[in-house]
Write a protein that holds these residues in place. Structure first.
Motif, PDB file in Angstrom:
ATOM      1  N   ARG A  29       0.845  -1.189   0.000  1.00 13.87           N
ATOM      2  CA  ARG A  29       0.000   0.000   0.000  1.00 13.87           C
ATOM      3  C   ARG A  29       0.888   1.250   0.000  1.00 13.87           C
ATOM      4  NH1 ARG A  29      -5.282  -2.021   0.963  1.00 13.87           N
ATOM      5  NH2 ARG A  29      -5.031  -4.257   0.538  1.00 13.87           N
ATOM      6  N   ARG A  30       0.298   2.388  -0.282  1.00 16.56           N
ATOM      7  CA  ARG A  30       1.052   3.627  -0.365  1.00 16.56           C
ATOM      8  C   ARG A  30       1.550   4.026   1.026  1.00 16.56           C
ATOM      9  NH1 ARG A  30      -0.954   9.697  -1.517  1.00 16.56           N
ATOM     10  NH2 ARG A  30       1.025  10.594  -2.183  1.00 16.56           N
ATOM     11  N   LEU A  31       2.861   4.071   1.198  1.00 17.30           N
ATOM     12  CA  LEU A  31       3.471   4.422   2.472  1.00 17.30           C
ATOM     13  C   LEU A  31       3.789   5.911   2.481  1.00 17.30           C
ATOM     14  CD1 LEU A  31       4.565   3.340   5.178  1.00 17.30           C
ATOM     15  CD2 LEU A  31       6.774   3.026   4.044  1.00 17.30           C
ATOM     16  N   LEU A  32       3.241   6.625   3.444  1.00 16.65           N
ATOM     17  CA  LEU A  32       3.450   8.067   3.548  1.00 16.65           C
ATOM     18  C   LEU A  32       4.651   8.412   4.421  1.00 16.65           C
ATOM     19  CD1 LEU A  32      -0.269   9.167   4.050  1.00 16.65           C
ATOM     20  CD2 LEU A  32       1.026   8.986   1.910  1.00 16.65           C
ATOM     21  N   GLY A  33       4.932   7.604   5.409  1.00 20.46           N
ATOM     22  CA  GLY A  33       6.074   7.890   6.271  1.00 20.46           C
ATOM     23  C   GLY A  33       6.240   6.852   7.351  1.00 20.46           C
ATOM     24  N   TYR A  47      10.584   3.755  19.263  1.00 18.50           N
ATOM     25  CA  TYR A  47      11.434   3.197  20.317  1.00 18.50           C
ATOM     26  C   TYR A  47      12.457   2.281  19.677  1.00 18.50           C
ATOM     27  CZ  TYR A  47      12.923   0.051  24.054  1.00 18.50           C
ATOM     28  OH  TYR A  47      13.683  -0.701  24.916  1.00 18.50           O
ATOM     29  N   GLU A  48      13.712   2.448  20.023  1.00 18.05           N
ATOM     30  CA  GLU A  48      14.782   1.602  19.513  1.00 18.05           C
ATOM     31  C   GLU A  48      15.250   0.683  20.632  1.00 18.05           C
ATOM     32  OE1 GLU A  48      19.216   2.284  17.680  1.00 18.05           O
ATOM     33  OE2 GLU A  48      17.572   3.514  16.894  1.00 18.05           O
ATOM     34  N   GLY A  49      14.997  -0.609  20.476  1.00 18.84           N
ATOM     35  CA  GLY A  49      15.292  -1.560  21.537  1.00 18.84           C
ATOM     36  C   GLY A  49      16.556  -2.356  21.291  1.00 18.84           C
ATOM     37  N   ARG A  50      16.837  -3.270  22.209  1.00 13.36           N
ATOM     38  CA  ARG A  50      18.039  -4.101  22.114  1.00 13.36           C
ATOM     39  C   ARG A  50      17.950  -5.079  20.941  1.00 13.36           C
ATOM     40  NH1 ARG A  50      16.805  -4.012  27.641  1.00 13.36           N
ATOM     41  NH2 ARG A  50      18.389  -3.023  28.961  1.00 13.36           N
ATOM     42  N   VAL A  51      16.763  -5.593  20.709  1.00 14.05           N
ATOM     43  CA  VAL A  51      16.589  -6.614  19.673  1.00 14.05           C
ATOM     44  C   VAL A  51      15.692  -6.108  18.547  1.00 14.05           C
ATOM     45  CG1 VAL A  51      15.775  -8.955  19.195  1.00 14.05           C
ATOM     46  CG2 VAL A  51      16.915  -8.442  21.374  1.00 14.05           C
ATOM     47  N   TRP A  52      14.605  -5.427  18.879  1.00 12.84           N
ATOM     48  CA  TRP A  52      13.693  -4.923  17.868  1.00 12.84           C
ATOM     49  C   TRP A  52      13.226  -3.521  18.224  1.00 12.84           C
ATOM     50  CZ3 TRP A  52      12.254  -9.843  20.050  1.00 12.84           C
ATOM     51  CH2 TRP A  52      11.535  -9.735  21.245  1.00 12.84           C
ATOM     52  N   ASP A  53      12.691  -2.827  17.218  1.00 14.48           N
ATOM     53  CA  ASP A  53      12.212  -1.459  17.387  1.00 14.48           C
ATOM     54  C   ASP A  53      10.690  -1.421  17.328  1.00 14.48           C
ATOM     55  OD1 ASP A  53      14.901  -0.806  17.251  1.00 14.48           O
ATOM     56  OD2 ASP A  53      14.806  -0.185  15.150  1.00 14.48           O
ATOM     57  N   VAL A  54      10.132  -0.347  17.869  1.00 20.86           N
ATOM     58  CA  VAL A  54       8.729  -0.027  17.649  1.00 20.86           C
ATOM     59  C   VAL A  54       8.692   1.136  16.662  1.00 20.86           C
ATOM     60  CG1 VAL A  54       6.573   0.793  18.654  1.00 20.86           C
ATOM     61  CG2 VAL A  54       8.010  -0.816  19.923  1.00 20.86           C
ATOM     62  N   VAL A  55       7.961   0.965  15.569  1.00 23.28           N
ATOM     63  CA  VAL A  55       7.867   2.003  14.546  1.00 23.28           C
ATOM     64  C   VAL A  55       6.425   2.456  14.390  1.00 23.28           C
ATOM     65  CG1 VAL A  55       9.878   1.138  13.290  1.00 23.28           C
ATOM     66  CG2 VAL A  55       7.604   0.340  12.659  1.00 23.28           C
ATOM     67  N   SER A  56       6.284   3.668  13.885  1.00 23.64           N
ATOM     68  CA  SER A  56       4.972   4.217  13.571  1.00 23.64           C
ATOM     69  C   SER A  56       4.946   4.533  12.083  1.00 23.64           C
ATOM     70  CB  SER A  56       4.721   5.490  14.392  1.00 23.64           C
ATOM     71  OG  SER A  56       3.425   6.009  14.139  1.00 23.64           O
ATOM     72  N   GLU A  57       3.962   3.985  11.368  1.00 19.15           N
ATOM     73  CA  GLU A  57       3.882   4.198   9.928  1.00 19.15           C
ATOM     74  C   GLU A  57       2.534   4.789   9.543  1.00 19.15           C
ATOM     75  OE1 GLU A  57       7.079   1.106   7.997  1.00 19.15           O
ATOM     76  OE2 GLU A  57       4.939   0.726   7.657  1.00 19.15           O
ATOM     77  N   ARG A  58       2.582   5.711   8.584  1.00 24.22           N
ATOM     78  CA  ARG A  58       1.390   6.302   7.997  1.00 24.22           C
ATOM     79  C   ARG A  58       1.251   5.772   6.573  1.00 24.22           C
ATOM     80  NH1 ARG A  58       2.337  11.232   6.831  1.00 24.22           N
ATOM     81  NH2 ARG A  58       0.158  11.884   6.597  1.00 24.22           N
ATOM     82  N   GLU A  82      -7.760   7.983   2.960  1.00 27.96           N
ATOM     83  CA  GLU A  82      -7.336   8.720   4.140  1.00 27.96           C
ATOM     84  C   GLU A  82      -6.072   8.088   4.732  1.00 27.96           C
ATOM     85  OE1 GLU A  82      -9.605   8.330   7.747  1.00 27.96           O
ATOM     86  OE2 GLU A  82     -10.597   6.512   7.006  1.00 27.96           O
ATOM     87  N   ALA A  83      -5.266   8.916   5.393  1.00 24.50           N
ATOM     88  CA  ALA A  83      -4.046   8.438   6.033  1.00 24.50           C
ATOM     89  C   ALA A  83      -4.387   7.661   7.304  1.00 24.50           C
ATOM     90  CB  ALA A  83      -3.129   9.602   6.356  1.00 24.50           C
ATOM     91  N   ILE A  84      -3.760   6.532   7.462  1.00 29.12           N
ATOM     92  CA  ILE A  84      -3.936   5.676   8.638  1.00 29.12           C
ATOM     93  C   ILE A  84      -2.581   5.546   9.323  1.00 29.12           C
ATOM     94  CG2 ILE A  84      -4.582   3.377   9.442  1.00 29.12           C
ATOM     95  CD1 ILE A  84      -6.283   3.117   6.903  1.00 29.12           C
ATOM     96  N   THR A  85      -2.568   5.555  10.639  1.00 27.90           N
ATOM     97  CA  THR A  85      -1.329   5.387  11.394  1.00 27.90           C
ATOM     98  C   THR A  85      -1.399   4.103  12.205  1.00 27.90           C
ATOM     99  OG1 THR A  85      -1.004   7.785  11.573  1.00 27.90           O
ATOM    100  CG2 THR A  85       0.221   6.403  13.107  1.00 27.90           C
ATOM    101  N   ARG A  86      -0.341   3.297  12.109  1.00 24.72           N
ATOM    102  CA  ARG A  86      -0.248   2.074  12.891  1.00 24.72           C
ATOM    103  C   ARG A  86       1.144   1.970  13.515  1.00 24.72           C
ATOM    104  NH1 ARG A  86      -4.855   2.462  12.487  1.00 24.72           N
ATOM    105  NH2 ARG A  86      -6.401   1.027  11.560  1.00 24.72           N
TER     106      ARG A  86
END
Length: 228
Positions: free
Chosen positions: A18-22, A27-38, A46-50
């Motif tokens: 799907r079209r990725l806006l950003g 959060y940058e962790g020791r093993v994995w990160d938490v990201v926010s994508e629009r 409409e733009a969705i954030t997850r």
């Protein structure tokens, strides 16, 4: 809504970019990160954030011996505050490492075993609503021992690992009775039971491509922000 493809043998999950806006790293962790994508579901939607966990992926191994027993290991898992019966598994955190080689490494490190025969048993997304983690489970047979001098020194939770050989049918009963909660173990045990009915003839070779793993498709750089 009417069901689609009912009874069809050829249906399956598929890539659906799907079209990725950003995307930003929350959060940058020791093993994995938490990201926010629009993103948008359609080109002009409409733009969705997850927010989700960006995970390197993992491999797991269901070991089957000549007597029809599977190898389970008991390990403490702090987030759920339980000691779980699982199968050998580990992160794909070695850059460029072949998937099968990673599985063999984890088998040696966690169970002191080698295997001469490898097949793909099942592929999973463990929590696709909250994590990008892709898991490939291999079936390992023709088992051997890692020489004592070459064995891995297990630390922290791994130092408490307890190994147990269990008849495959008994393992299936444990899953259906709610005594095994590990998703990789449950899926692998049930898949192996089904595969046994055809003598494992329908399993995919260990070298089968794995296009669902994040490294094989849209892997965005850590912290990258993409414009419209």
């Amino acid at each position: 809504m009417q069901p689609t493809g009912t009874g069809d043998a050829g249906f399956g999950d598929e890539q659906s970019p799907r079209r990725l806006l950003g995307t930003t790293t929350v959060y940058e962790g020791r093993v994995w990160d938490v990201v926010s994508e629009r993103f948008t579901l359609t080109e002009d939607g409409e733009a969705i954030t997850r927010d989700f966990i960006r995970h390197p992926g993992a491999v797991a191994v269901l070991v089957l011996d000549d007597d029809g027993r599977v190898l389970l290991l008991r390990q403490y898992r702090h987030p759920v505050r339980m000691a779980l019966w699982e199968i050998p598994a580990g992160l794909l955190d070695e850059e460029g490492e072949d998937f099968v080689d990673a599985a063999a490494r984890e088998l040696a490190e966690e169970a002191d075993l080698t295997a001469a025969r490898w097949d793909v048993l099942v592929d999973l997304f463990l929590s696709p609503g909250s994590s990008s983690e892709a898991l490939r489970v291999y079936l390992a047979r023709d088992i051997g021992d890692v020489p004592a001098a070459d064995r891995h020194t297990r630390t922290h939770e791994e130092a408490e690992i307890e190994l147990k050989w269990v008849d495959l049918d008994a393992a299936v009963e444990a899953v259906l009775d709610g005594r095994i909660h590990s998703p990789s173990a449950a899926a692998a045990i049930l898949a192996a039971r089904v595969a046994r009915e055809t003598g494992f003839a329908g399993l995919r070779p260990a070298s089968t491509p794995w296009p669902e793993h994040p490294s094989q498709h849209s892997a965005w750089p850590r912290g990258a922000v993409l414009g419209d």
